[in-house]
Design a protein around this motif. Sequence first.
Motif, PDB file in Angstrom:
ATOM      1  N   ALA A  18     -78.532  -9.632 -11.823  1.00  0.00           N
ATOM      2  CA  ALA A  18     -77.262  -9.563 -11.346  1.00  0.00           C
ATOM      3  C   ALA A  18     -76.235 -10.218 -12.571  1.00  0.00           C
ATOM      4  N   ALA A  19     -76.569 -11.193 -13.019  1.00  0.00           N
ATOM      5  CA  ALA A  19     -75.757 -11.886 -14.073  1.00  0.00           C
ATOM      6  C   ALA A  19     -75.899 -11.125 -15.090  1.00  0.00           C
ATOM      7  N   ALA A  20     -76.944 -10.714 -15.693  1.00  0.00           N
ATOM      8  CA  ALA A  20     -77.208  -9.765 -16.824  1.00  0.00           C
ATOM      9  C   ALA A  20     -76.465  -8.501 -16.719  1.00  0.00           C
ATOM     10  N   ALA A  21     -76.400  -7.892 -15.595  1.00  0.00           N
ATOM     11  CA  ALA A  21     -75.605  -6.660 -15.447  1.00  0.00           C
ATOM     12  C   ALA A  21     -74.004  -6.956 -15.874  1.00  0.00           C
ATOM     13  N   LEU A  22     -73.501  -7.935 -14.922  1.00  0.00           N
ATOM     14  CA  LEU A  22     -72.318  -8.496 -15.241  1.00  0.00           C
ATOM     15  C   LEU A  22     -71.848  -9.010 -16.635  1.00  0.00           C
ATOM     16  N   ALA A  23     -73.113  -9.659 -17.578  1.00  0.00           N
ATOM     17  CA  ALA A  23     -72.541  -9.579 -18.807  1.00  0.00           C
ATOM     18  C   ALA A  23     -72.515  -8.483 -19.725  1.00  0.00           C
ATOM     19  N   VAL A  24     -73.266  -7.332 -19.410  1.00  0.00           N
ATOM     20  CA  VAL A  24     -73.089  -6.170 -20.101  1.00  0.00           C
ATOM     21  C   VAL A  24     -71.990  -5.507 -19.888  1.00  0.00           C
ATOM     22  N   PHE A  25     -71.409  -5.408 -18.317  1.00  0.00           N
ATOM     23  CA  PHE A  25     -70.150  -4.916 -17.852  1.00  0.00           C
ATOM     24  C   PHE A  25     -68.750  -5.600 -18.767  1.00  0.00           C
ATOM     25  N   THR A  26     -68.766  -6.818 -18.762  1.00  0.00           N
ATOM     26  CA  THR A  26     -67.953  -7.543 -19.211  1.00  0.00           C
ATOM     27  C   THR A  26     -67.835  -7.406 -20.769  1.00  0.00           C
ATOM     28  N   ALA A  27     -68.847  -7.084 -21.471  1.00  0.00           N
ATOM     29  CA  ALA A  27     -68.831  -6.978 -22.815  1.00  0.00           C
ATOM     30  C   ALA A  27     -68.293  -5.576 -23.206  1.00  0.00           C
ATOM     31  N   LEU A  28     -68.232  -4.623 -22.358  1.00  0.00           N
ATOM     32  CA  LEU A  28     -67.420  -3.518 -22.679  1.00  0.00           C
ATOM     33  C   LEU A  28     -65.831  -3.649 -22.661  1.00  0.00           C
ATOM     34  N   PRO A  29     -65.360  -2.750 -23.659  1.00  0.00           N
ATOM     35  CA  PRO A  29     -64.039  -3.041 -23.741  1.00  0.00           C
ATOM     36  C   PRO A  29     -63.234  -2.656 -22.436  1.00  0.00           C
ATOM     37  N   ALA A  30     -62.168  -3.301 -22.033  1.00  0.00           N
ATOM     38  CA  ALA A  30     -61.094  -3.314 -21.132  1.00  0.00           C
ATOM     39  C   ALA A  30     -60.724  -1.810 -20.789  1.00  0.00           C
ATOM     40  N   SER A  31     -60.461  -1.280 -21.722  1.00  0.00           N
ATOM     41  CA  SER A  31     -59.711   0.069 -21.825  1.00  0.00           C
ATOM     42  C   SER A  31     -59.760   0.834 -23.218  1.00  0.00           C
ATOM     43  N   THR A  32     -60.210   2.006 -23.192  1.00  0.00           N
ATOM     44  CA  THR A  32     -60.308   2.663 -24.435  1.00  0.00           C
ATOM     45  C   THR A  32     -59.200   3.469 -24.672  1.00  0.00           C
ATOM     46  N   ALA A  33     -58.525   3.395 -25.895  1.00  0.00           N
ATOM     47  CA  ALA A  33     -57.349   4.239 -26.074  1.00  0.00           C
ATOM     48  C   ALA A  33     -57.868   5.383 -26.488  1.00  0.00           C
ATOM     49  N   TYR A  34     -57.289   6.790 -25.769  1.00  0.00           N
ATOM     50  CA  TYR A  34     -57.572   8.191 -26.289  1.00  0.00           C
ATOM     51  C   TYR A  34     -56.336   8.381 -26.839  1.00  0.00           C
ATOM     52  N   ALA A  35     -56.428   9.270 -27.982  1.00  0.00           N
ATOM     53  CA  ALA A  35     -55.440   9.885 -28.524  1.00  0.00           C
ATOM     54  C   ALA A  35     -55.245  11.181 -27.782  1.00  0.00           C
ATOM     55  N   ALA A  36     -54.008  11.688 -27.488  1.00  0.00           N
ATOM     56  CA  ALA A  36     -53.232  12.798 -26.958  1.00  0.00           C
ATOM     57  C   ALA A  36     -53.589  13.901 -28.178  1.00  0.00           C
ATOM     58  N   THR A  37     -53.873  15.253 -27.669  1.00  0.00           N
ATOM     59  CA  THR A  37     -54.172  16.383 -28.436  1.00  0.00           C
ATOM     60  C   THR A  37     -52.812  16.849 -28.582  1.00  0.00           C
ATOM     61  N   GLY A  38     -52.375  17.167 -29.984  1.00  0.00           N
ATOM     62  CA  GLY A  38     -51.350  18.122 -30.230  1.00  0.00           C
ATOM     63  C   GLY A  38     -50.555  17.288 -31.049  1.00  0.00           C
ATOM     64  N   THR A  39     -48.898  17.505 -31.076  1.00  0.00           N
ATOM     65  CA  THR A  39     -47.945  17.049 -31.789  1.00  0.00           C
ATOM     66  C   THR A  39     -46.763  16.672 -30.782  1.00  0.00           C
ATOM     67  N   PHE A  40     -46.127  15.531 -31.256  1.00  0.00           N
ATOM     68  CA  PHE A  40     -44.678  15.151 -30.651  1.00  0.00           C
ATOM     69  C   PHE A  40     -44.004  15.284 -31.819  1.00  0.00           C
ATOM     70  N   SER A  41     -43.024  16.214 -31.750  1.00  0.00           N
ATOM     71  CA  SER A  41     -41.940  16.296 -32.774  1.00  0.00           C
ATOM     72  C   SER A  41     -40.638  15.828 -32.408  1.00  0.00           C
ATOM     73  N   TYR A  42     -39.992  15.457 -33.304  1.00  0.00           N
ATOM     74  CA  TYR A  42     -38.257  14.824 -33.166  1.00  0.00           C
ATOM     75  C   TYR A  42     -37.408  15.085 -34.281  1.00  0.00           C
ATOM     76  N   HIS A  43     -36.302  15.108 -34.077  1.00  0.00           N
ATOM     77  CA  HIS A  43     -35.405  15.264 -35.288  1.00  0.00           C
ATOM     78  C   HIS A  43     -34.396  13.982 -35.130  1.00  0.00           C
ATOM     79  N   SER A  44     -34.291  13.529 -36.598  1.00  0.00           N
ATOM     80  CA  SER A  44     -33.326  12.330 -36.753  1.00  0.00           C
ATOM     81  C   SER A  44     -32.097  12.890 -37.534  1.00  0.00           C
ATOM     82  N   SER A  45     -31.052  12.601 -37.461  1.00  0.00           N
ATOM     83  CA  SER A  45     -29.964  13.049 -38.325  1.00  0.00           C
ATOM     84  C   SER A  45     -29.973  12.494 -39.512  1.00  0.00           C
ATOM     85  N   GLN A  46     -30.571  11.234 -39.909  1.00  0.00           N
ATOM     86  CA  GLN A  46     -30.805  10.676 -41.165  1.00  0.00           C
ATOM     87  C   GLN A  46     -32.103  11.046 -41.708  1.00  0.00           C
TER      88      GLN A  46
END
Length: 112
Positions: A18-46
Amino acid sequence: MTTTRLTSARVGGAALAAAAALAVFTALPASTAYAATGTFSYHSSQSGDLELDAPDNGECYLLLQGATSVRNRTDAGARVYYDQGCEELADTLVPGDGRTFTDPLARSVKFG
């Protein structure tokens, strides 16, 4: 009803596993950042027409010099904010949605 006694060696082995399983689990990153697919576009006056391509979910992006219009062409929801730190929510855009801003302008966006 049957009562089973575990020997101390079995209990120790189970605790070690159980301790070994817990050690492996806590070594994993808490959250993995995923990228959105596609483009966000915006317009700035300047700055003119600008884009964020495949933005990471959960990250706050600054919209240079404020956006007068935004368009979410990603596969993730986009939360648009009036401030530069993604705190003052202006609107939530589903994929394919857009919005125009006059005063105040949109200053940041976060995906996911």
